[in-house]
Structure formats: C-alpha cells, structure tokens
Design a protein around this motif. Structure first.
Motif, short mmCIF file in Angstrom:
data_model
loop_
_atom_site.label_atom_id
_atom_site.label_comp_id
_atom_site.label_asym_id
_atom_site.label_seq_id
_atom_site.Cartn_x
_atom_site.Cartn_y
_atom_site.Cartn_z
N ALA A 28 1.56 -62.28 -3.34
CA ALA A 28 1.30 -61.31 -3.41
C ALA A 28 -0.35 -60.71 -2.94
CB ALA A 28 1.74 -60.25 -4.33
N ASN A 29 -1.09 -61.53 -3.41
CA ASN A 29 -2.65 -61.41 -3.35
C ASN A 29 -3.14 -61.81 -2.04
OD1 ASN A 29 -1.45 -62.04 -5.83
ND2 ASN A 29 -3.67 -62.24 -6.85
N ALA A 30 -2.30 -62.61 -1.47
CA ALA A 30 -3.05 -63.05 0.06
C ALA A 30 -2.82 -61.93 0.97
CB ALA A 30 -2.40 -64.38 0.64
N TRP A 118 -12.57 -74.78 -6.15
CA TRP A 118 -13.37 -73.73 -5.33
C TRP A 118 -12.49 -72.29 -5.40
CZ3 TRP A 118 -15.20 -76.54 -0.43
CH2 TRP A 118 -16.23 -76.96 -0.56
N LYS A 119 -11.12 -72.61 -5.44
CA LYS A 119 -10.02 -71.67 -5.64
C LYS A 119 -10.39 -71.07 -7.28
CE LYS A 119 -5.39 -70.37 -5.79
NZ LYS A 119 -4.07 -70.86 -5.76
N GLN A 120 -10.07 -71.97 -8.03
CA GLN A 120 -10.36 -71.44 -9.41
C GLN A 120 -11.51 -70.88 -9.77
OE1 GLN A 120 -9.91 -75.20 -11.79
NE2 GLN A 120 -8.47 -73.95 -13.42
N LEU A 125 -11.09 -67.08 -0.04
CA LEU A 125 -10.43 -65.76 0.40
C LEU A 125 -8.74 -66.30 0.50
CD1 LEU A 125 -11.28 -62.83 1.67
CD2 LEU A 125 -11.16 -64.07 3.76
N ASN A 126 -8.20 -65.44 -0.04
CA ASN A 126 -6.55 -65.48 0.02
C ASN A 126 -6.29 -65.11 1.29
OD1 ASN A 126 -7.02 -65.26 -3.41
ND2 ASN A 126 -6.02 -66.96 -2.63
N TYR A 127 -6.06 -65.90 2.27
CA TYR A 127 -5.86 -65.27 3.55
C TYR A 127 -4.84 -66.06 4.46
CZ TYR A 127 -6.80 -63.94 8.54
OH TYR A 127 -6.56 -63.59 9.99
N ILE A 142 -0.55 -72.21 -2.33
CA ILE A 142 0.55 -71.04 -2.59
C ILE A 142 -0.09 -69.59 -2.27
CG2 ILE A 142 0.17 -71.00 -5.10
CD1 ILE A 142 2.93 -70.12 -5.53
N ASP A 143 -1.28 -69.56 -2.73
CA ASP A 143 -2.02 -68.37 -2.44
C ASP A 143 -2.93 -68.12 -1.06
OD1 ASP A 143 -1.22 -66.89 -4.90
OD2 ASP A 143 -2.45 -68.29 -5.95
N ALA A 144 -2.67 -69.23 -0.22
CA ALA A 144 -3.20 -69.12 0.91
C ALA A 144 -4.91 -69.19 0.95
CB ALA A 144 -3.06 -67.81 1.83
C1 LIG Z 1 -3.19 -62.53 -8.06
O1 LIG Z 1 -3.38 -61.26 -8.82
C2 LIG Z 1 -3.01 -61.46 -10.47
C3 LIG Z 1 -3.01 -60.17 -10.86
O2 LIG Z 1 -4.12 -59.55 -10.44
C4 LIG Z 1 -3.89 -62.27 -10.78
O3 LIG Z 1 -3.75 -62.64 -12.23
C5 LIG Z 1 -3.82 -63.75 -10.13
O4 LIG Z 1 -4.83 -64.49 -10.65
C6 LIG Z 1 -4.18 -63.38 -8.66
N1 LIG Z 1 -4.02 -64.76 -8.00
C7 LIG Z 1 -5.14 -64.97 -6.89
C8 LIG Z 1 -4.81 -66.37 -6.37
O5 LIG Z 1 -5.95 -64.26 -6.66
#
Ligand SMILES: *[C@@H]1O[C@H](CO)[C@@H](O)[C@H](O)[C@H]1NC(C)=O
Ligand SMILES: *[C@@H]1O[C@H](CO)[C@@H](O)[C@H](O)[C@H]1NC(C)=O
Ligand SMILES: *[C@@H]1O[C@H](CO)[C@@H](O)[C@H](O)[C@H]1NC(C)=O
Ligand SMILES: *[C@@H]1O[C@H](CO)[C@@H](O)[C@H](O)[C@H]1NC(C)=O
Ligand SMILES: *[C@@H]1O[C@H](CO)[C@@H](O)[C@H](O)[C@H]1NC(C)=O
Ligand SMILES: *[C@@H]1O[C@H](CO)[C@@H](O)[C@H](O)[C@H]1NC(C)=O
Length: 362
Positions: A28-30, A118-120, A125-127, A142-144
């Motif tokens: 959802a976040n990407a 880096w993601k952590q 950017l999630n794109y 998974i989050d692009a």
């Molecule tokens: C996606 O959004 C949720 C809720 O805001 C957050 O807990 C999660 O860490 C986010 N994931 C990424 C990859 O940003």
C-alpha cells in the motif's frame, strides 16, 4: 536452473533482503507510477533536468553508453553518472545520509546487502516504476524500495585469436597446460562477487582446484572489466578469464561459455531511489527508462523482467543450468563469513595491488 517454489521461499526466508510473498506484491505504501514516460520527462525537466546516479563498476567509462542513450532519448536531461566500486560508493552514501548532505538520487550497486538496511533506515523511496509487476518476484522488495535492474553473470571468456577453441565449459578446464601463465583474474579479495565465485567453485571442486589454479600462475588484477580487456587485446599473451562479464553476445574474437562442473555467479544488480533524493523526478525518469522493455531488451544480457527474453537466445536466468541468481544476495548478508573467506584467500595470494580500476591506467 529451475528453483522449485518451496525451496525458493525457504531460501528467501533466510534473507530479509529479498523476502517476498506474491500475495502482497503491491504494498500500500509504495507509489505506483501511473504517468506516461513523457509526463515524467516533463516533470523531470521542470525540476531542473538533472539526475545523479552512482553506479557500481570498475571502469570510469562503463556507463557512458547509458548516459548517451538516456540523454539522447530525453533532450535537456543530464545524467550525472559516476562509476566506482560499489563497496566505496556505499560508504560515501552512508556518510551523506548520516550528515544530511545527500546529493545522490539513485544508486545501482553490487552490494546487495546495503538495500534492506537502507530501507530499514527509511532512506529509500517506495516507488514502483512502470513494469514493476514484471520484475521477477525474487528480485524485488515487497514495498518497492529496491529491485534488480539487470543481471550480471560471470562467464568463461576467451580470445579465439589466441586460443581457437569452441568451448570452455568447466572450471577444471582452466587447469590445463595451455592456460599456464595465460589466465588473468580479478583479485577475489577485492570484489565480493568474484570472492563468491571462488567460494562456490571450491565448495564443489575443493581446495585442490584452487591450489592447482595457483600453479597456473594467473595474473591477478583489480576490477572485473580488466581481465576481459586484457584478454581482448592482441598485444599480450592473456588468453582467458572467468571473472568478467561481457554479455551474452560478444563479438569475435571473444567467446563465452558457462561452466558445468560448479555453479557460476549471477545476481540482480540492484537499484533504488533515495527518499531524500534532490531530483526525485529525474530519478523516476531514469528508473522507468532502465526498467522499460526497450532498454531491458537492449542490455545484451539476462533481464530481471520475466517478460523480456535473454540476449543471444539464452533462457531466462532462472532456467540457466548451474547458477542461482539469489545465492549471492544471501551470501553477502553474512559479512562475517565473507570476511573470513576474503582473508583466507588474501593469505594465499596477497592483498590487491595496483590502481583500481587498473584499466584506466593501461
Ligand atoms: C507502510 O505503512 C505502515 C503504516 O503507516 C507502516 O507501519 C509501515 O512501516 C510502512 N511500510 C513502509 C515500507 O514504509
Ligand atoms: C555530478 O556528480 C559528481 C560526483 O558525484 C558531483 O561531485 C557533482 O557535484 C555532480 N554535478 C552536479 C551538477 O550535480
Ligand atoms: C578457428 O577455428 C575455426 C574452425 O576450426 C575456423 O573456422 C576459424 O577460422 C578459426 N579462427 C581463427 C581465428 O583461427
Ligand atoms: C597494447 O594495446 C593497447 C590497446 O591497443 C594499448 O593501450 C597498450 O599501450 C598496448 N601495450 C603495449 C605494451 O604495447
Ligand atoms: C528485442 O531485441 C531483439 C534483438 O535485437 C529484437 O529482435 C526484438 O524485436 C526486441 N524485442 C523487443 C520487445 O523490443
Ligand atoms: C542445460 O542442461 C541440459 C542437459 O544437459 C542441456 O540439454 C541444455 O542445453 C542446457 N542448457 C543450457 C542453457 O546450457
């Protein structure tokens, strides 16, 4: 090689780096790119027409053709690309991130273990660029946040003007008398993907293979472009290497082959856009361009997209015999193990000597 799905997922479970579940392919976040390439281009021009890319590699001119192709396709855009060893690029990026002075927009590197970290850290950017759904599941986050942008694979590489054979299909072949004093190889202790190649061969063929290789008196060089360049140059006696990647369709007198007596190294060269990239639209334009069918099809190697055929009539990387393109990423995640093997090798052949990349000085 066909990786059965179950083995595949259990392998991936060991690496948060590449953990992936197709049920959650679209996080959802990407941000999912829905604009046309021309709309992105206009946005990138409005932003200033610049994109700064740090690309892994070992010859400063290695991405000149990318710069030329990108700037020709998008007049008014400048691709400021810097090629250096990934292991140096990543440290400098860490320094920029730590001091809030990031000026790199996109990084495409061999140090695949950096990306999950880096993601952590929230640095990426999630794109999803256009075509993201076609990137092989094992090669994308998974989050692009990051994904494999093309496949690099070492191949057995020789110059038929110097040794006119039709195949070199095993690592044991390099122990034959005709290769004495005629091999040129990258210091494994200077490049982790070469180190992994030696690790893999020795897991299969044993330490005896390495000891016999040393008896062949190979020339050790820095950079993985250098062996193929030396082999390809007429005025020396270097005939072959197995630590270079010159693509699947080299032009004569060069030929390539893949070993059948131990796995050869292949991996997705991985890329990401930084969350605080100064030129996010330029970076998005670059990533859409790089992941396009047109560009992927023109790389001359294996694609990380499942809908783009490999060059030269080869099967997709997962259907190649004797390679596992996710194994390198797993191995790279265990830095203690990498360092132990690095210094085992270094003890035998000495520390890397000469300039890196050497070829700039040839
Ligand atoms: C996606 O959004 C949720 C809720 O805001 C957050 O807990 C999660 O860490 C986010 N994931 C990424 C990859 O940003
Ligand atoms: C281009 O990249 C180099 C190296 O990363 C950097 O020093 C330089 O400032 C960049 N140029 C522009 C115009 O951003
Ligand atoms: C290599 O051998 C092939 C077949 O024997 C021959 O056709 C070709 O001309 C040779 N090439 C060179 C460079 O000698
Ligand atoms: C060999 O050829 C290369 C490329 O043509 C050239 O740069 C190099 O100086 C030559 N080396 C020698 C020893 O002649
Ligand atoms: C890919 O490249 C091959 C060989 O250059 C060409 O025949 C084919 O039409 C290309 N396919 C696409 C989808 O661009
Ligand atoms: C893989 O191995 C099989 C069986 O030996 C062989 O028929 C096939 O040509 C090989 N494929 C490649 C791409 O080398």
């Amino acid at each position: 090689m066909h990786a059965p799905c179950v083995a595949f997922l259990s392998l991936l479970a060991a690496i948060p780096a590449l953990a992936y579940d197709t049920a959650f392919a679209f996080a959802a976040n990407a941000t999912i790119e829905t604009r046309s390439i021309d709309e992105i281009y206009q946005a990138a021009l409005a932003e200033g027409g610049l994109v700064t890319l740090w690309h892994g590699g070992d010859e400063s001119n290695q991405q000149d053709s990318l710069k030329t192709a990108f700037e020709a396709k998008f007049p008014g855009m400048t691709l400021n690309v810097t090629v250096d060893l990934s292991k140096y690029h990543d440290q400098r990026i860490d320094e920029q991130l730590a001091t809030n002075s990031l000026y790199v927009d996109s990084a495409i590197l061999q140090t695949v273990h950096d990306y999950p970290r880096w993601k952590q850290e929230g640095a990426l950017l999630n794109y999803q660029p256009a075509g993201f759904e076609q990137i092989h599941p094992a090669f994308k986050d998974i989050d692009a946040a990051y994904y494999g942008m093309f496949i690099i694979a070492w191949s057995n590489t020789w110059n038929t003007d110097k040794l006119n054979v039709s195949s070199i299909s095993s690592y044991a072949d390099f122990l034959r008398p005709e290769f004495k004093d005629k091999l040129v190889l990258t210091y494994p202790n200077d490049d982790d993907a070469v180190l992994f190649q030696f690790n893999t061969i020795m897991q299969t063929l044993g330490k005896g293979w390495f000891e016999a290789l040393l008896q062949q008196n190979p020339r050790w060089v820095r950079g993985t472009g250098t062996p193929a360049t030396l082999v390809g140059t007429a005025n020396n006696s270097y005939v072959a290497t197995f630590t270079s990647s010159i693509g699947l369709v080299p032009s004569l007198p060069m030929k390539i082959d893949h070993s059948t007596d131990a796995f050869f190294t292949s991996w997705p060269q991985t890329g990401a856009i930084f969350r605080d990239a100064p030129h996010p639209e330029g970076a998005k334009l670059l990533h859409n361009f790089l992941m396009s069918v047109e560009h992927q099809n023109a790389t001359g190697t294996f694609s990380s997209r499942i809908d783009v055929a490999s060059a030269g009539g080869y099967p997709g990387i997962f259907d190649m015999n004797n390679t596992n393109p996710t194994a390198f990423g797993e191995w790279m995640g265990d830095r203690a193990q990498v360092e132990r093997f690095r210094f085992w090798i270094e003890d035998k052949i000495g520390s890397a000597q000469g300039l890196s990349p050497l070829i700039d000085d040839l």
